[in-house]
Scaffold this motif. Structure first.
Motif, PDB file in Angstrom:
ATOM      1  N   TYR A  58       6.907  -1.371   7.324  1.00 14.28           N
ATOM      2  CA  TYR A  58       6.463   0.055   7.487  1.00 14.28           C
ATOM      3  C   TYR A  58       7.817   0.874   6.750  1.00 14.28           C
ATOM      4  N   ILE A  59       7.647   1.500   5.541  1.00 13.53           N
ATOM      5  CA  ILE A  59       8.662   2.344   5.203  1.00 13.53           C
ATOM      6  C   ILE A  59       8.187   3.802   4.921  1.00 13.53           C
ATOM      7  N   GLU A  60       8.759   4.806   5.110  1.00 18.30           N
ATOM      8  CA  GLU A  60       8.500   6.020   5.007  1.00 18.30           C
ATOM      9  C   GLU A  60       9.486   6.775   3.869  1.00 18.30           C
TER      10      GLU A  60
ATOM     11  N   THR B 148       0.830  -1.141  -0.035  1.00  9.50           N
ATOM     12  CA  THR B 148       0.023   0.016  -0.019  1.00  9.50           C
ATOM     13  C   THR B 148       1.029   1.215  -0.034  1.00  9.50           C
TER      14      THR B 148
ATOM     15  N   VAL C  59      -8.209   4.515  -4.972  1.00  5.31           N
ATOM     16  CA  VAL C  59      -7.201   3.646  -4.850  1.00  5.31           C
ATOM     17  C   VAL C  59      -7.077   3.241  -6.410  1.00  5.31           C
ATOM     18  N   LYS C  60      -5.623   2.835  -6.788  1.00  7.97           N
ATOM     19  CA  LYS C  60      -5.317   2.593  -8.012  1.00  7.97           C
ATOM     20  C   LYS C  60      -4.488   1.287  -7.903  1.00  7.97           C
ATOM     21  N   SER C  61      -4.789   0.266  -8.559  1.00 11.20           N
ATOM     22  CA  SER C  61      -3.856  -1.005  -8.519  1.00 11.20           C
ATOM     23  C   SER C  61      -3.120  -1.174  -9.583  1.00 11.20           C
TER      24      SER C  61
ATOM     25  N   LEU D 143       5.743   9.633   1.183  1.00 11.54           N
ATOM     26  CA  LEU D 143       5.185   8.413   1.081  1.00 11.54           C
ATOM     27  C   LEU D 143       4.930   7.669   2.168  1.00 11.54           C
ATOM     28  N   GLU D 144       3.890   6.851   2.474  1.00 10.68           N
ATOM     29  CA  GLU D 144       3.647   6.166   3.536  1.00 10.68           C
ATOM     30  C   GLU D 144       3.571   4.463   2.980  1.00 10.68           C
ATOM     31  N   VAL D 145       4.544   3.776   3.128  1.00 14.70           N
ATOM     32  CA  VAL D 145       4.445   2.560   2.386  1.00 14.70           C
ATOM     33  C   VAL D 145       4.392   1.232   3.282  1.00 14.70           C
ATOM     34  N   VAL D 146       3.371   0.350   3.327  1.00 21.39           N
ATOM     35  CA  VAL D 146       3.269  -0.830   3.890  1.00 21.39           C
ATOM     36  C   VAL D 146       3.437  -1.947   2.977  1.00 21.39           C
TER      37      VAL D 146
ATOM     38  N   ASN E  85      -1.535  -1.225  -4.187  1.00 21.21           N
ATOM     39  CA  ASN E  85      -2.509  -0.243  -4.426  1.00 21.21           C
ATOM     40  C   ASN E  85      -2.056   1.281  -3.947  1.00 21.21           C
TER      41      ASN E  85
ATOM     42  N   GLU F 241       0.616   5.312   0.146  1.00 16.45           N
ATOM     43  CA  GLU F 241      -0.205   6.427   0.415  1.00 16.45           C
ATOM     44  C   GLU F 241       0.722   7.716   0.405  1.00 16.45           C
ATOM     45  N   TRP F 242      -0.081   8.718  -0.005  1.00  9.56           N
ATOM     46  CA  TRP F 242       0.805  10.016  -0.109  1.00  9.56           C
ATOM     47  C   TRP F 242       0.202  10.884   1.000  1.00  9.56           C
ATOM     48  N   ASN F 243       1.147  11.279   1.978  1.00  9.81           N
ATOM     49  CA  ASN F 243       0.776  12.028   3.168  1.00  9.81           C
ATOM     50  C   ASN F 243       1.489  13.893   2.651  1.00  9.81           C
TER      51      ASN F 243
END
Lengths: 160, 793
Positions: A107-109, A30, A145-147, A40-43, A138, A32-34
């Motif tokens: 978890y990666i930022e 996943t 959400v775009k996959s 970017l917040e990446v899981v 995602n 997500e842009w914060n």
């Protein structure tokens, strides 16, 4: 390491062998842009046994998650989950990881102060291990959400 | 959120239905449309209720096989007499036979149709470049191995029952055998085949069968399957199922009786589908005694001990021995053979009085895990599956440890997990082993007995089996770490747009594991726990198993039976979960509060005044407050309207009210007097999949109530719908799906008022920061610090 062991670890046959009947090779990421922190917040969610096999292979010595620290996982993912803007490789900050018996969440930022225009991702987690590995990503940077699906034929894609 | 509106309770109801019927000609898609137009038309073979029809038929094939396993060359040679029974209403001019080993041949479709792997150009000679883009050894290896290994059946002979050669044409993994005389309905014919093939190295080819070589002691362990020409299925639905074996879509087979004689080195031990017929020739007397003891034992009994198996590893017999097995009413046959086998057994007495021998075969490398968990896992599987599906009809159930990670065959399955070399094992290996044994033994029920078409529909055996596996795991221990089944675990897959519906052919599936295993298993779990309830679901699921045991169901038979036996229209559920890629995301879009207006002028006047007084003055009025007004300067301008309070009821109004109430029936007056709050709760379906609305209501007094609103609330408008909740109390908040039952993807919009739910990432980061702060707050540990805690701020 003798050749037989090497074959054992490296044997991955896409062309001649299918996915085993009951084992499938997939990961889910996943992104997500914060906008506040401009990061970017990446899981990254992977099967823990696959990750053990991958790190075992790249190190050449048996690796077990239960008795290891996080640096090996961080290093493997830093090599296989790479964000870029143009030709610039973005530096990831390791936030940490969690795991249960089957799965591991990493978890990666990634700070991107200049903004994310031109953002691309290279995602090759376990491609060195399994021919049929599929990494689904995602992406949510705009609210929807775009996959994207990354496999060996598509290891690198634009995220926007 | 609060809005007072004057109307009667009756007209609230009218407005509600008017709102539902709003919308022009362009209605949203009807998610409750019946599936009739998609499902095949019922006929004499398959009924509209989902049961086998009165003319249901299926073909049958019996096999008599003699086989030789050559341990020096890793080679199989065999001859078989196949008796084929044409029970169809059709005359057959040829038969189709499956030659699965041919997928290892150089010209197999599986090899030819494989897209090229990505190769990266490298300026360095090293395989691993410092950059993340590197040449992938694994991707080249199949092409190298493919040059070296020439697999596939060598069909030496095909003859009819009288020994006359039969014309046959090999089409890759299929073979057509032309019949000299057409085979009429009700007739049977026999033919003989002679063949051989090299066994593949399982670790190289990651196959469903193969051998494993143990360097330390120089022994081989064989797990053998798809080793003989098997009849292709001929069905009322597809005719001949001769879709090529591309490696993924598994098998479609006919039932029959088997007699298989397997010749192996005399020091090998063989485990196989069926019952051993010549135990006195191949088993030592003490093994036979222990086996007999195991039938009624209280726990697993060692038939071949680890010491005996280890001693046997150094044997190298030159002579051979033939093990004869017979199996009734099976759709396939597999076996395993090695010098290395430890063997334990335990009789499981079933509710029908029959005893099933649960047995495990494993090399010493499998211990200590295997002696502790394998046979127990088999018996556990039988006990739980018997309860939810059908009573196990076979005399044995076997689990073998070897190179294959997990693969099922009738009465026997191959399972891979082993401990480390130092005999320790992690939690993952332990639960991996228990889960894979439950899964593979569970496959006896689906598809070995409920004989679905795997080549066409992976979910029909994998999905159903993964679902019952989940039930069995949950009965092993509390909080068993199941990989699939919990609704919350499927969300990320469900929201991704790179997917195809479950109702997609096996070979065309994207994200195979999620599609054919996890999603159907989760869907059935939700159907059981949330939609039908356990009682209705379990009855229907058992009925499906009962109807279709030893028969061949198709997807429609499953869908129809589940509805037929539960009495619940589930077409919307199949449509959403099996025919679409929608996900679940229900949202509470708005809540409005309506009060019951009395229309009695005495009551309503003061209320209206209060409302007006609560409104803020306009800015102009406010600023003009001190500006001199003309009517104040000239008192003659004032008349009735300047002095009258508009909220004081006039005699006319009171007369009108009296007249109006005279027409009310007593019941209507009662409704008017009820002092209730009417909450209009509007739900939005963001994800597209219609689901029940599990609504949690928290009242101002703190009490919590759950209303389970059936999915049919969406039947007229699957996108937006309003529910009226009438209560004499004040409601503080609403929440959808408080227990995460429905795989709802966005939890934030389940709350009203909204409650921010941090993403998994932010939750973790916050938790971690807190942990670090906690750690930093700890006072330094010193030997004399007896009251360290009190120093903290």
């Amino acid at each position: 390491m003798n050749w037989k062991r090497w074959v054992l670890l490296g044997a991955v046959l896409l062309a001649t062998a299918p996915a085993l009947a009951h084992k499938y090779h997939a990961s889910l990421t996943t992104v997500e842009w914060n906008a506040e922190s401009k990061a970017l917040e990446v899981v990254v969610r992977v099967f823990a046994d696959d990750l053990e096999a991958a790190i075992t292979k790249s190190r050449g010595t048996p690796f077990q998650l239960e008795s290891a620290d996080e640096t090996a996982v961080a290093a493997y993912l830093a090599e296989h989950v790479v964000f870029r803007i143009g030709d610039t490789r973005l530096k990831p900050n390791w936030v940490g990881m969690e795991m249960d018996v089957r799965q591991l969440w990493a978890y990666i930022e990634i700070p991107v102060p200049q903004g994310i225009e031109g953002l691309a991702l290279h995602h090759s987690v376990f491609f060195d291990l399994f021919g049929d590995q599929i990494n689904t990503v995602n992406v949510n940077v705009t609210g929807t959400v775009k996959s994207l699906v990354f496999d060996r034929n598509r290891p690198r894609q634009s995220l926007l | 959120m609060c809005l007072r509106f004057f109307c009667t309770a009756l007209s609230v109801a009218c407005m509600l239905s008017a709102a539902l019927m709003a919308g022009g000609k362009h209605q949203p898609e009807d998610k409750f449309r019946q599936l009739e137009e998609i499902l095949p038309t019922p006929n004499d073979y398959r009924t509209a209720s989902g049961a086998p029809g009165h003319e249901y038929w299926q073909q049958r094939a019996d096999y008599d096989i003699n086989l030789v396993l050559d341990d020096t060359r890793q080679h199989i040679s065999g001859e078989a007499r196949v008796t084929y029974y044409n029970r169809s209403p059709d005359t057959l001019r040829y038969l189709w036979v499956q030659l699965d080993q041919n997928r290892f041949a150089a010209d197999s479709d599986q090899r030819l149709a494989e897209p090229a792997p990505k190769l990266y150009k490298s300026h360095s000679k090293s395989i691993y470049l410092p950059d993340e883009e590197k040449v992938q050894v694994g991707s080249i290896r199949p092409y190298v191995a493919g040059r070296e290994f020439h697999g596939g059946f060598d069909i030496k002979d095909v003859r009819d029952g009288e020994g006359r050669p039969l014309r046959h044409t090999i089409v890759k993994t299929m073979m057509r055998v032309d019949l000299p005389q057409p085979l009429k309905p009700g007739e049977q014919m026999s033919f003989e085949v002679v063949w051989d093939y090299p066994i593949v190295d399982q670790k190289d080819f990651r196959t469903r069968a193969g051998y494993e070589y143990f360097e330390e002691d120089g022994n081989y362990l064989y797990e053998i399957a798809q080793f003989f020409p098997r009849m292709a299925a001929y069905t009322d639905v597809n005719g001949w199922q001769h879709k090529q074996f591309l490696g993924r879509g598994e098998f479609t087979l006919e039932f029959g009786d088997y007699r298989v004689a397997i010749t192996v080195p005399s020091d090998h031990v063989v485990a196989a589908t069926g019952v051993l017929q010549n135990a006195d020739e191949v088993l030592r007397p003490e093994w036979r005694r222990r086996l007999e003891k195991a039938r009624t034992a209280k726990e697993p009994v060692m038939v071949i001990t680890e010491a005996e198996a280890t001693a046997n590893e150094s044997s190298r017999a030159k002579d051979t021995r033939t093990w004869v097995f017979e199996a009734k009413e099976v759709r396939d046959f597999a076996f395993a053979s090695s010098r290395k086998f430890i063997w334990d057994a335990w009789g499981f007495k079933q509710e029908n009085g029959e005893t099933v021998m649960a047995m495990s075969y494993y090399p010493k490398e499998g211990n200590p895990l295997w002696e502790r968990y394998s046979t127990h896992s088999i018996v556990h599987t039988l006990a739980v599956y018997n309860r939810y599906t059908l009573v196990y009809p076979y005399p044995v159930a076997i689990s073998v440890n070897g190179p294959v990670y997990g693969m099922e065959y009738p009465m026997i399955c191959f399972n891979g997990p082993r401990p480390e070399k130092d005999k320790t094992y992690g939690r993952r290996t332990k639960y991996g082993l228990i889960s894979v044994i439950i899964h593979e033994v569970g496959h006896n029920y689906f598809p070995m007995i409920v004989n679905s078409d795997e080549r066409q529909w992976t979910w029909m055996d994998e999905g159903l089996n993964t679902f019952v596996q989940f039930l069995a795991e949950k009965e092993w221990e509390d909080r068993y770490p199941s990989r699939r089944g919990e609704p919350r675990d499927i969300i990320e897959y469900m929201v991704s747009d790179a997917q195809v519906p479950i109702m997609t052919n096996s070979e065309s599936l994207l994200q195979f594991g999620n599609n054919a295993y996890a999603k159907p298993a989760t869907a059935l779990n939700i159907l059981r726990e949330t939609i039908l309830g356990r009682e209705l679901f379990d009855f229907a699921f058992r009925e499906y198993s009962r109807r279709w045991q030893f028969k061949r169901p198709m997807p429609a038979d499953f869908f129809r039976t589940m509805e037929d036996a539960s009495g619940v229209d589930l077409d919307w559920f199949w449509r959403g979960w099996f025919y679409s890629t929608d996900h679940v995301d229900l949202s509470i879009a708005s809540v409005e509060l309506y009060r019951n207006g009395s229309r009695e002028p005495e009551v309503e006047g003061p209320l209206q005044r209060k409302d007006q007084e609560e409104e803020p003055l306009s800015v102009s009025e406010e600023r003009n407050r001190n500006v001199p007004k003309r009517v104040e300067a000239y008192a003659s301008l004032r008349d009735f309207y300047n002095d009258h309070d508009p909220f004081t009821p006039t005699p006319l109004q009171e007369e009108m009210f009296r007249e109006r109430t005279e027409h009310f029936e007593p019941e209507e007056l009662k409704l008017l007097e009820a002092d209730l709050n009417y909450y209009m709760v509007t739900f939005e379906n963001v994800g597209g999949l219609v689901m029940p609305v599990l609504l949690e209501i928290t009242y101002a007094d703190g009490e919590i109530e759950e209303q389970r609103i059936p999915a049919e609330i969406w039947r007229r408008n699957p996108e937006r719908v309003t529910k009226l909740i009438a209560t004499d109390r004040e409601i503080k908040s609403f929440r959808i799906d408080p227990r995460w039952e429905t795989a709802d993807a966005d939890v934030e919009n389940n709350h009203y008022p909204r409650k921010p739910v941090p993403s998994r990432f932010r939750l973790f980061k916050k938790h971690k920061r807190n942990q670090m702060q906690e750690m930093q707050k700890q006072p330094p540990v010193s030997s004399d610090a007896g009251s360290g805690a009190s120093d903290r701020p």
